[in-house]
Design a protein around this motif. Structure first.
Motif, PDB file in Angstrom:
ATOM      1  N   MET A 111       1.502  -1.286   0.066  1.00 17.06           N
ATOM      2  CA  MET A 111      -0.138  -0.385  -0.092  1.00 17.06           C
ATOM      3  C   MET A 111       0.427   1.587  -0.242  1.00 17.06           C
ATOM      4  O   MET A 111       2.184   1.303   0.875  1.00 17.06           O
ATOM      5  CB  MET A 111      -0.641   0.482   1.050  1.00 17.06           C
ATOM      6  CG  MET A 111      -1.675   1.174   1.464  1.00 17.06           C
ATOM      7  SD  MET A 111      -3.525   0.266   0.618  1.00 17.06           S
ATOM      8  CE  MET A 111      -4.055  -0.688   1.657  1.00 17.06           C
ATOM      9  N   ILE A 112       0.339   2.488  -0.974  1.00 15.45           N
ATOM     10  CA  ILE A 112       1.706   3.251  -0.962  1.00 15.45           C
ATOM     11  C   ILE A 112       0.465   4.220  -0.257  1.00 15.45           C
ATOM     12  O   ILE A 112      -0.813   4.668  -0.462  1.00 15.45           O
ATOM     13  CB  ILE A 112       1.789   3.542  -2.718  1.00 15.45           C
ATOM     14  CG1 ILE A 112       2.626   2.699  -2.697  1.00 15.45           C
ATOM     15  CG2 ILE A 112       2.374   5.612  -2.132  1.00 15.45           C
ATOM     16  CD1 ILE A 112       2.951   2.800  -4.688  1.00 15.45           C
ATOM     17  N   ARG A 113       0.479   5.425   0.482  1.00 19.22           N
ATOM     18  CA  ARG A 113      -0.183   6.181   1.823  1.00 19.22           C
ATOM     19  C   ARG A 113       0.164   7.609   1.507  1.00 19.22           C
ATOM     20  O   ARG A 113       1.506   8.074   1.370  1.00 19.22           O
ATOM     21  CB  ARG A 113       0.218   5.424   3.342  1.00 19.22           C
ATOM     22  CG  ARG A 113      -0.448   4.163   4.068  1.00 19.22           C
ATOM     23  CD  ARG A 113      -1.987   4.491   3.806  1.00 19.22           C
ATOM     24  NE  ARG A 113      -2.285   3.254   4.025  1.00 19.22           N
ATOM     25  CZ  ARG A 113      -3.569   2.667   4.387  1.00 19.22           C
ATOM     26  NH1 ARG A 113      -4.808   3.350   3.180  1.00 19.22           N
ATOM     27  NH2 ARG A 113      -4.237   1.822   4.718  1.00 19.22           N
ATOM     28  N   GLU A 114      -1.116   8.420   1.547  1.00 15.57           N
ATOM     29  CA  GLU A 114      -0.883   9.966   1.524  1.00 15.57           C
ATOM     30  C   GLU A 114      -0.138  10.355   0.127  1.00 15.57           C
ATOM     31  O   GLU A 114       1.091  11.388   0.461  1.00 15.57           O
ATOM     32  CB  GLU A 114      -0.775  10.356   1.864  1.00 15.57           C
ATOM     33  CG  GLU A 114      -2.026  10.173   3.463  1.00 15.57           C
ATOM     34  CD  GLU A 114      -1.671  10.646   4.544  1.00 15.57           C
ATOM     35  OE1 GLU A 114       0.115  11.236   5.007  1.00 15.57           O
ATOM     36  OE2 GLU A 114      -2.196  10.184   5.461  1.00 15.57           O
ATOM     37  N   ALA A 115      -0.197   9.862  -1.078  1.00 17.10           N
ATOM     38  CA  ALA A 115       1.198   9.991  -2.124  1.00 17.10           C
ATOM     39  C   ALA A 115       0.295  11.486  -2.914  1.00 17.10           C
ATOM     40  O   ALA A 115      -1.310  11.026  -3.142  1.00 17.10           O
ATOM     41  CB  ALA A 115       1.300   9.293  -3.215  1.00 17.10           C
ATOM     42  N   ASP A 116       0.668  12.302  -3.798  1.00 12.46           N
ATOM     43  CA  ASP A 116      -0.050  13.133  -4.956  1.00 12.46           C
ATOM     44  C   ASP A 116      -0.290  12.068  -5.926  1.00 12.46           C
ATOM     45  O   ASP A 116       0.905  12.328  -6.867  1.00 12.46           O
ATOM     46  CB  ASP A 116       0.569  14.347  -4.893  1.00 12.46           C
ATOM     47  CG  ASP A 116       0.498  14.995  -3.259  1.00 12.46           C
ATOM     48  OD1 ASP A 116      -0.408  15.225  -2.840  1.00 12.46           O
ATOM     49  OD2 ASP A 116       1.724  15.355  -2.794  1.00 12.46           O
ATOM     50  N   ILE A 117      -1.031  11.744  -6.011  1.00 15.13           N
ATOM     51  CA  ILE A 117      -0.770  10.423  -7.457  1.00 15.13           C
ATOM     52  C   ILE A 117      -1.581  11.374  -8.374  1.00 15.13           C
ATOM     53  O   ILE A 117      -2.053  12.436  -8.954  1.00 15.13           O
ATOM     54  CB  ILE A 117      -2.450   9.784  -6.912  1.00 15.13           C
ATOM     55  CG1 ILE A 117      -2.342   8.945  -5.763  1.00 15.13           C
ATOM     56  CG2 ILE A 117      -1.818   8.714  -7.986  1.00 15.13           C
ATOM     57  CD1 ILE A 117      -3.490   8.298  -5.317  1.00 15.13           C
ATOM     58  N   VAL A 118      -0.881  11.171  -9.585  1.00 14.27           N
ATOM     59  CA  VAL A 118      -0.797  11.780 -10.880  1.00 14.27           C
ATOM     60  C   VAL A 118      -1.975  11.395 -12.130  1.00 14.27           C
ATOM     61  O   VAL A 118      -1.711   9.670 -12.782  1.00 14.27           O
ATOM     62  CB  VAL A 118       0.418  11.978 -11.729  1.00 14.27           C
ATOM     63  CG1 VAL A 118       0.167  12.826 -12.751  1.00 14.27           C
ATOM     64  CG2 VAL A 118       1.279  12.941 -11.098  1.00 14.27           C
ATOM     65  N   GLY A 137      -3.854  10.592  -2.526  1.00 12.35           N
ATOM     66  CA  GLY A 137      -4.814   9.372  -1.714  1.00 12.35           C
ATOM     67  C   GLY A 137      -3.816   7.696  -1.885  1.00 12.35           C
ATOM     68  O   GLY A 137      -2.298   8.584  -1.711  1.00 12.35           O
ATOM     69  N   ASP A 138      -4.335   7.232  -1.413  1.00 12.17           N
ATOM     70  CA  ASP A 138      -3.321   5.679  -1.687  1.00 12.17           C
ATOM     71  C   ASP A 138      -3.471   5.064  -2.943  1.00 12.17           C
ATOM     72  O   ASP A 138      -4.546   4.809  -3.564  1.00 12.17           O
ATOM     73  CB  ASP A 138      -4.124   5.112  -0.348  1.00 12.17           C
ATOM     74  CG  ASP A 138      -4.521   5.827   1.262  1.00 12.17           C
ATOM     75  OD1 ASP A 138      -3.009   7.010   1.228  1.00 12.17           O
ATOM     76  OD2 ASP A 138      -5.420   5.561   1.478  1.00 12.17           O
ATOM     77  N   ILE A 139      -2.438   4.056  -2.708  1.00  9.25           N
ATOM     78  CA  ILE A 139      -3.045   3.100  -4.671  1.00  9.25           C
ATOM     79  C   ILE A 139      -2.159   2.101  -3.414  1.00  9.25           C
ATOM     80  O   ILE A 139      -1.500   1.265  -2.888  1.00  9.25           O
ATOM     81  CB  ILE A 139      -1.532   3.446  -4.805  1.00  9.25           C
ATOM     82  CG1 ILE A 139      -1.428   5.101  -5.286  1.00  9.25           C
ATOM     83  CG2 ILE A 139      -1.820   2.160  -5.838  1.00  9.25           C
ATOM     84  CD1 ILE A 139      -0.816   5.000  -6.252  1.00  9.25           C
ATOM     85  N   ALA A 140      -3.853   1.364  -3.480  1.00  8.91           N
ATOM     86  CA  ALA A 140      -2.867  -0.552  -2.878  1.00  8.91           C
ATOM     87  C   ALA A 140      -3.321  -1.423  -4.397  1.00  8.91           C
ATOM     88  O   ALA A 140      -3.254  -1.162  -5.496  1.00  8.91           O
ATOM     89  CB  ALA A 140      -4.489  -0.850  -2.430  1.00  8.91           C
ATOM     90  N   ILE A 186      -2.859  -3.245  -9.564  1.00  8.01           N
ATOM     91  CA  ILE A 186      -3.101  -1.656  -9.004  1.00  8.01           C
ATOM     92  C   ILE A 186      -4.664  -2.306  -8.445  1.00  8.01           C
ATOM     93  O   ILE A 186      -4.934  -2.774  -9.193  1.00  8.01           O
ATOM     94  CB  ILE A 186      -3.314  -0.590  -9.361  1.00  8.01           C
ATOM     95  CG1 ILE A 186      -1.505  -0.242  -9.110  1.00  8.01           C
ATOM     96  CG2 ILE A 186      -4.050   0.529  -9.096  1.00  8.01           C
ATOM     97  CD1 ILE A 186      -1.545   1.532 -10.193  1.00  8.01           C
ATOM     98  N   SER A 187      -5.151  -2.568  -7.446  1.00 10.91           N
ATOM     99  CA  SER A 187      -6.373  -3.031  -7.062  1.00 10.91           C
ATOM    100  C   SER A 187      -7.622  -1.816  -6.403  1.00 10.91           C
ATOM    101  O   SER A 187      -8.202  -2.572  -6.169  1.00 10.91           O
ATOM    102  CB  SER A 187      -6.238  -4.646  -5.717  1.00 10.91           C
ATOM    103  OG  SER A 187      -5.658  -3.757  -4.915  1.00 10.91           O
ATOM    104  N   ALA A 188      -6.752  -0.977  -5.239  1.00  8.92           N
ATOM    105  CA  ALA A 188      -7.605   0.273  -5.529  1.00  8.92           C
ATOM    106  C   ALA A 188      -6.601   1.653  -5.649  1.00  8.92           C
ATOM    107  O   ALA A 188      -5.685   1.311  -5.354  1.00  8.92           O
ATOM    108  CB  ALA A 188      -7.803  -0.421  -4.045  1.00  8.92           C
ATOM    109  N   LEU A 189      -8.051   2.654  -5.594  1.00  8.79           N
ATOM    110  CA  LEU A 189      -6.753   3.629  -5.914  1.00  8.79           C
ATOM    111  C   LEU A 189      -8.445   4.965  -4.496  1.00  8.79           C
ATOM    112  O   LEU A 189      -9.521   4.835  -4.474  1.00  8.79           O
ATOM    113  CB  LEU A 189      -6.894   3.998  -7.205  1.00  8.79           C
ATOM    114  CG  LEU A 189      -5.900   4.121  -8.051  1.00  8.79           C
ATOM    115  CD1 LEU A 189      -5.999   4.282  -9.479  1.00  8.79           C
ATOM    116  CD2 LEU A 189      -4.360   4.857  -6.978  1.00  8.79           C
ATOM    117  N   GLY A 190      -7.499   5.673  -3.697  1.00  9.84           N
ATOM    118  CA  GLY A 190      -8.333   6.803  -2.977  1.00  9.84           C
ATOM    119  C   GLY A 190      -8.026   6.785  -1.984  1.00  9.84           C
ATOM    120  O   GLY A 190      -6.593   6.813  -1.209  1.00  9.84           O
ATOM    121  N   ASN A 191      -8.957   6.949  -1.092  1.00  9.72           N
ATOM    122  CA  ASN A 191      -8.874   6.536   0.606  1.00  9.72           C
ATOM    123  C   ASN A 191      -9.539   4.893   0.646  1.00  9.72           C
ATOM    124  O   ASN A 191      -9.932   4.870   0.646  1.00  9.72           O
ATOM    125  CB  ASN A 191     -10.325   7.473   0.707  1.00  9.72           C
ATOM    126  CG  ASN A 191      -9.501   8.627   1.134  1.00  9.72           C
ATOM    127  OD1 ASN A 191      -8.502   9.119   1.005  1.00  9.72           O
ATOM    128  ND2 ASN A 191     -10.655   9.926   0.934  1.00  9.72           N
TER     129      ASN A 191
END
Ligand code: URP
Ligand code: ZN
Ligand code: ZN
Length: 447
Positions: free
Chosen positions: A1-8, A16-19, A25-30
């Motif tokens: 899980m990547i937490r609290e990135a500025d996702i382009v 948000g986060d990238i799971a 990638i299985s989920a994006l956002g909070n």
């Protein structure tokens, strides 16, 4: 899980986060819940892995071979955030396209980044149509032609281009051209030969901007007639890009690429080490190329990475024998981030389009590659936007032993690079196995 990135993302930058699950990638956002491994990316930008759509690793040319093979070239790519590269098959030794693909697949086995190839075609004749079909069956859907380099037997004349483009159009592939008009190259080269002016520093005089612009005109006529999807590699001049702009306005399906060196270097930087074809141009050209990029006339920046050592470059003075090309895969993103984004020429979304989404879409890799979205490969580049590095060749991972950008202060070197869910670069170190890169089988659009 990547937490609290500025996702382009394609439509903007969100915090948000990238799971990631496995390679995807299985989920994006909070994203709620805890993961087995968490990376805090607060203050960092998260980009989709970059795609370098034009590299030459292990390329035999002028009786020598590039210093970077697939192992060192792809490692250098990953350190620069390039998680996917597109190299070329080699036609110099004859054989069918299928033979060339198999040979190149075997050379690329040690790659640590994902890859595919454009099929290089140098001695087209009408009996070879079936080879396009067999290449597409093998997952190679783009085909590269040279409109110059007759002396080394690589040029395809316009009649043959017409036929080959028709076949590629029929099968839904993409035709790439190195666009330089052979007759004009010969004319300008002969003027230099008559005066005995063959020192490598004079190479740019053999190829003034008209050489590129006229060849692009011809390629566009052929594309219009045959209906092929055309991709013009390494556009170096304002004149050439202007021809492409007009072609697009006329409804021709044409995509065009430029390279970082045409954006950040100019004719005065051309030297025996910093020598490539087409050559560096005037400052006005590089300013115009940035404009054409921001307006979408040029869709892709790719490096044309072609690394020779200083010894290889300096073993000839006659420009007809110098192996042309420069290293660049590792500096692609930092150069564009610093000179494009940080200098206010391109926004983050545009940058991501040029380096990820556009090459993925044009070459049949989207949305597996080129975008951060659920279901896409987890190829992610995390960048601290304020970290600046003074570039030294010794810090790079190419075997070239030099960089054309020595001493430049660059932002944008990745902190962490993730390739198909695996952290492959972190803290300046590579974590991964030799040969971990995968060949990406592509399909033609619509199939
Ligand atoms: O000088 C260059 N670009 N060498 C590589 C071959 C090519 O024409 O792209
Ligand atoms: Zn070329
Ligand atoms: Zn090239």
């Amino acid at each position: 899980m990547i937490r609290e990135a500025d996702i382009v993302l394609p439509y903007g930058v969100i915090k948000g986060d990238i799971a990631i699950e496995g390679e995807k990638i299985s989920a994006l956002g909070n994203v709620s819940g805890r993961a087995k491994k968490e990376i805090s990316a607060s203050g960092m930008l998260a980009f989709p892995g970059f795609i370098d759509a034009h590299v030459h690793f292990s390329l035999p040319v002028s009786g020598t071979r590039t210093t970077d093979d697939f192992a060192s070239g792809s490692l250098s790519a990953l350190f620069g955030g390039v998680t996917t590269f597109i190299d070329f098959t080699v036609s110099a030794f004859g054989g069918t396209l299928a033979d060339n693909i198999e040979a190149r697949l075997s050379e690329a086995r040690e790659s640590v980044a994902d890859y595919t190839f454009h099929a290089e075609i140098t001695s087209w004749d009408r009996k070879r149509s079936w080879e396009i079909e067999s290449a597409i069956e093998k997952g190679i859907t783009s085909f590269k032609f040279f409109m110059t380099y007759e002396d080394s037997g690589r040029r395809t004349d316009k009649g043959k281009l017409y036929h080959a483009f028709s076949e590629i159009a029929r099968l839904g592939g993409v035709a790439l051209v190195h666009a330089e008009d052979e007759e004009l190259v010969k004319y300008f080269t002969n003027l230099l030969i008559e005066k005995g002016e063959l020192d490598v520093k004079l190479f740019p005089k053999s190829r003034p901007p008209i050489v590129e612009a006229m060849a692009i005109e011809d390629a566009l006529f052929l594309a219009r007639e045959t209906g092929v999807n055309l991709y013009v590699v390494h556009v170096s001049t304002a004149a050439g890009a202007e021809v492409i702009r007009k072609g697009k306005m006329d409804g021709i399906t044409v995509y065009a690429e430029t390279a970082p060196h045409y954006l950040v270097l100019t004719e005065g930087d051309f030297s025996e080490l910093v020598s490539m074809c087409p050559p560096l141009r005037r400052r006005e050209d590089s300013i115009a190329l940035w404009e054409f990029l921001s307006k979408g006339v040029l869709s892709v920046v790719a490096t044309d990475h072609c690394s020779f050592s200083p010894e290889q470059k300096k073993s000839f003075r006659d420009f007809r024998r110098v192996p042309m090309g420069i290293p660049g895969v590792e500096t692609l993103f930092p150069l564009l981030f610093t000179h494009g984004y940080a200098n206010g020429r391109l926004g983050l979304v545009k940058l991501s389009e040029i380096l990820s989404a556009n090459p993925a879409k044009i070459f049949g890799l989207y949305p597996r590659k080129g975008v951060l979205s659920v279901g896409s490969d987890a190829d992610i580049v995390l960048v601290n936007p304020s970290r600046e590095v003074k570039l030294e060749a010794s810090c790079l991972h190419s075997k070239a032993g030099y960089t054309p950008y020595e001493g430049m202060k660059l932002k944008g070197f990745p902190n962490i690079v993730i390739s198909r869910g695996e952290v492959v670069i972190e803290g300046g170190k590579f974590f991964g196995n030799r040969g971990r890169g995968k060949f990406l089988k592509r399909e033609v659009s619509g199939s």
